[in-house]
Design an enzyme around this catalytic site. Sequence first.
Site, PDB file in Angstrom:
ATOM      1  N   GLU A 218      -0.690  -6.231   8.813  1.00 21.00           N
ATOM      2  CA  GLU A 218      -0.132  -7.432   9.927  1.00 21.00           C
ATOM      3  C   GLU A 218      -0.275  -6.867  11.393  1.00 21.00           C
ATOM      4  O   GLU A 218      -0.198  -7.743  12.226  1.00 21.00           O
ATOM      5  CB  GLU A 218       1.183  -7.846   9.357  1.00 21.00           C
ATOM      6  CG  GLU A 218       1.200  -8.516   7.923  1.00 21.00           C
ATOM      7  CD  GLU A 218       2.684  -8.584   7.463  1.00 21.00           C
ATOM      8  OE1 GLU A 218       3.273  -9.769   7.796  1.00 21.00           O
ATOM      9  OE2 GLU A 218       2.909  -7.906   6.848  1.00 21.00           O
TER      10      GLU A 218
ATOM     11  N   LYS B  20       2.146   4.076   7.234  1.00 22.27           N
ATOM     12  CA  LYS B  20       2.949   2.807   7.748  1.00 22.27           C
ATOM     13  C   LYS B  20       1.909   1.583   7.691  1.00 22.27           C
ATOM     14  O   LYS B  20       0.875   1.603   7.367  1.00 22.27           O
ATOM     15  CB  LYS B  20       3.384   3.137   9.237  1.00 22.27           C
ATOM     16  CG  LYS B  20       4.072   4.666   9.382  1.00 22.27           C
ATOM     17  CD  LYS B  20       4.847   4.703  10.899  1.00 22.27           C
ATOM     18  CE  LYS B  20       3.936   4.843  11.770  1.00 22.27           C
ATOM     19  NZ  LYS B  20       4.647   5.029  13.155  1.00 22.27           N
TER      20      LYS B  20
ATOM     21  N   ALA C  44       0.952  -1.226   0.088  1.00 26.82           N
ATOM     22  CA  ALA C  44      -0.041   0.157   0.051  1.00 26.82           C
ATOM     23  C   ALA C  44       0.833   1.197  -0.049  1.00 26.82           C
ATOM     24  O   ALA C  44       0.673   2.292  -0.710  1.00 26.82           O
ATOM     25  CB  ALA C  44      -1.128   0.112   1.147  1.00 26.82           C
TER      26      ALA C  44
END
Lengths: 768, 325
Positions: free
Chosen positions: A732, A728, A518
């Site tokens: 996960e 950022k 992303a």
Amino acid sequence: MTDPTKRKHGDASDGALHLGSPLARVDGDRKVRGEAAYALDAAPAGLAHGVLVRGTIGAGTVLSVDAASARQSPGVLMVFTPFDTPVLGAPDSFLDGTPGEGPFHVFPASILHWGQAVAAVIAETRQQAETAAALLRIDYAPGDVVPSILSKDAGPGVPVGAVDIDRGDAEAALAGSVFRVEATYETPREYHVPIEPHGAVAWWEGDRLTVREPSQWIDAMARTYAGWFGIPFENVRLISHFVGGGFGSKVTAMTHGAVAALAARELGRPVKVAVTRAQNFTAHGGRAATRQTLRLGADADGRLKAIVQDGESETSVFVPFVEQLNAATSVMYDVPNLRSRQRLVHVNTVTPAHMRAPGKHPSAFGLESAIDELAHLAGIDPVELRLRNEAGFNPQTGQPWSSRRLREALVEGARRFGWKDRPAAPRSMRDADGAFLGWGVAAGLFPALDHFGEAGLRVDADGSIEVLSAGIDMGTGTYTILAQAAADALGVLPGDVTVRLGDSELPSGPLAGNSLLAGVMTGLVHKAAAAMRETIIGLALTEQGSPFRGSELNTLDITRGRIHPTLDEGRAVPIADLLKAIGRDRIERIEDNFPAGTSAQERHRIMTTVAGLRPPDGGVSSVASWCAHFVEVKVDEDFGTVRVRRVVSGFDCGRLYNPHLAASQFRGGIVMGIGQALLEGGRVDPRDGRIVNDNLGDYLIPTNADIPDIEVFSVGEPDFRAAPMGGKPVGEIGIVGVAPAICNAVFHATGQRIRRLPLDIAALLSTN
Amino acid sequence: MRPFEFTRAESAADAMRLAGDGATIIAGGTNLLDLMKLEVMAPQALVDINRLDLGDIDEAEGGGLRIGALVRNSDLAADRRVRDAYPMLAEALLAGASGQLRNKATTGGNLLQRTRCYYYYDTAMPCNKREPGSGCQAIGGITRLHALFGASEHCIATHPSDMAVALRALDARVEIQSQDGVTRMLPLGDFYRLPGDTPHIETVLVPGDLITAVLLPAPAGARQTYRKVRDRASYAFALVSVAGVLDVEDGRIVRPALAFGGVGHMPWRNPEVEALLEGEAPSVDLFAEAAARLVAEAEPQGGNAFKIPLLRRTLQAVLRELTEA
């Protein structure tokens, strides 16, 4: 996302147009209607079907395969065995593009783990292939098996070395500490179990191979196929339009793809090989089992003085895969003295693989459990203890953080959760029915990596706008955020942008892993769209036929797809009309983030091997996402049952490109974390290393009834040192710290400290 | 999945004739189809009985209910008469599987579910149940799901049904028609068999037999409950379950009936435990004694040893619940 409209930073509420707004996913309708075609939905004319056959010993050798009956079985086209399968070529190393480790033996006679593929049958139908596969008579010479890290004969393992850390004098600092805790924490093998199992559909046109296969990294997989079949990289077309979950399991080409492509070549027709659910437990690895002993020392105020870590992780007998146990340990807190060692225990398993938050999850499970033990020992609130040990800079590298808002996540999370009302002593909260309640907290991080890539932008004469990338969307929202990114930079609406992904014929895309795609792709698409905007404006001002030519304007603006003088939207011309007026059919731009002067050869290397992954900080700052989870559990001690009743989690992931989709990722990670804490774990037969619960009836993941209300919120601020568009990692981080938060809550509820996952009924019954 | 012949039976006689010739009966198919896909079962022929007139719940003479073999689990659980007089049965049904499965699964088929033993499901493994005489790989393996009671050296599998546990505590009988026209009525304890040296023969049914109904006697007691302990909150088989029914008269327990799931090759019942409770005043000590008596004969396999304390605690919790107020 909680209160998305009230946020003042990290989303679009500060006036950015589309990137940062909670747009619903653009591919959602197609998925709900069943119109999104996944790889194995492909049914080209003449399709044949292959099945993989698994070996049934834990180690040893295939002596012979009697395939006579199978070959005679109705519909059978081919049988591959260790003794008659063509040897494939040697792809360059996945690690750095150097020459590989030799030819690829699709079905080696040497068996290194239970369930290793030993043969394949190709037939007209899947059922015919399965019927024939059951007729194979396979003789083995069994060898000695080391089933798992828990086996007596597994041994202490071999030192990894490369991940060792010696910071200060940890042993001395530990000896001099006021408070010391020591404990051993264990995590089991976990499996990705994506709802879309693996598989491939392959066909050839001359020496050109097309493979439809779910992929997290199109170009890296295509490189492997090219190497296997000795054809140029450009001759492989890998297509992966939609991926039904990957979690790290769909990064590399595997045996099923090799068989599909090989059979397709031999038969001269398309071949599909679908990996069964059971085979998904042995055809590729899950998360490695781990064990670590942590010793923490702190001063009278609870300030950490030392951490000593000794850990082991499991790997196969043929690849030294490292599940890095100090990924969180080394950077979460301000610890002046740290000693970390890790060993690899080689056992007869398929080689483990990266799985959502590799290293970070088991590392945080140990550290965040031990911090809770320290807080209890020192009589300090566990939130307060964490705040006292906040690291102002990266304690491992000495770099400043690009941003670290863990303190904000902890403080705001505690406020939302109502943490101040928590009694410190365990066993002091009960539900109306008498069952114990407990509150726990844990923090987590996800260090960022960066990658390279390209983004294409195309405007056609009809005004259609396409974003082009071989990067993929595994359900996370790439299609949506790239439309948003392009819309902002180009001056159109997201709905005007069609995003094309997952095809190796498109501009080279980064790995969809390490939560990095992303950040890389929004930057590249923004860059390409901005360049396109400048190109269009330039054409409008200068090209013959343009209504703006000769208007003596310095520049133009583009708003909602219409070109106009910056101060006069009344004289607006749609982009399509401009292209017609100037006689252009199509305008294309491709932008990249390769270092200047990167050769074509080097581009190929860094786009198809892990050599292209890099820390994004250029040595100036250290980049990571941060989170804090607050959890309430209810424990029925009669039955040993733990149910999670409430979760409140705060995240610092910088700017969120789409808060709605980011919240889905956060929640998904937390759901997976609840599974890790309470349910998941491969059950390994102690005799032959077989995973006995290799199906979704026995490998339990949470159901809706196991998942409570999950409140997630963002404390992130745009971090342009982390990524061009200020975000950022998101995908996960949600899983990191959930399991220790739950175990800490169970301790608070019951006084029982669970240090081995999963925390199942047997675990709690055996301790009380 | 292997190729097979498929026939729709238009009459019970049809179904019994085909089944007598070796066809496997399919009703809801919720377990059988899975097993066929995995090739654990590979019948040459299926006979579909869904068109037979076995889908009603009728009131039986002298109280009680006659539940047709094709009554779906969800319909049975929702039936007002069941919910009023046999609430434990409704609880047990709703504790099983998922809504979608319960809509398909039938009363007769539920009784005939196969075990969930890992080794039965893996065709690469020896299994006396799947392949008589091949051996039992579960013994010495992962035994978390396995039996505490009634196992043999040939098989340590458990029966997975929730419904059957409740039925056993309710003294239900299975109505079986055979090809020669004889109808039998068997209590569940006589319907199921222990594994012994023939674990592949799980019931007394012979080829050509057809389960036509389950008969529930008038409810034995007003106090009923079904307690299921499982790893996750929904959609998981019981590690241990307890079906209990009793009354309390003059401060004493009367007519207790207790059945236990997840611990035996069939829904387990222990007359000694019931005798121990009969006529006694409820007390913590009494419940502990009953629980201790129940597990005294347990033979753990290693990985299922946790079920002993779990079963003990679950029984005590059920007895507490049934005798309160």
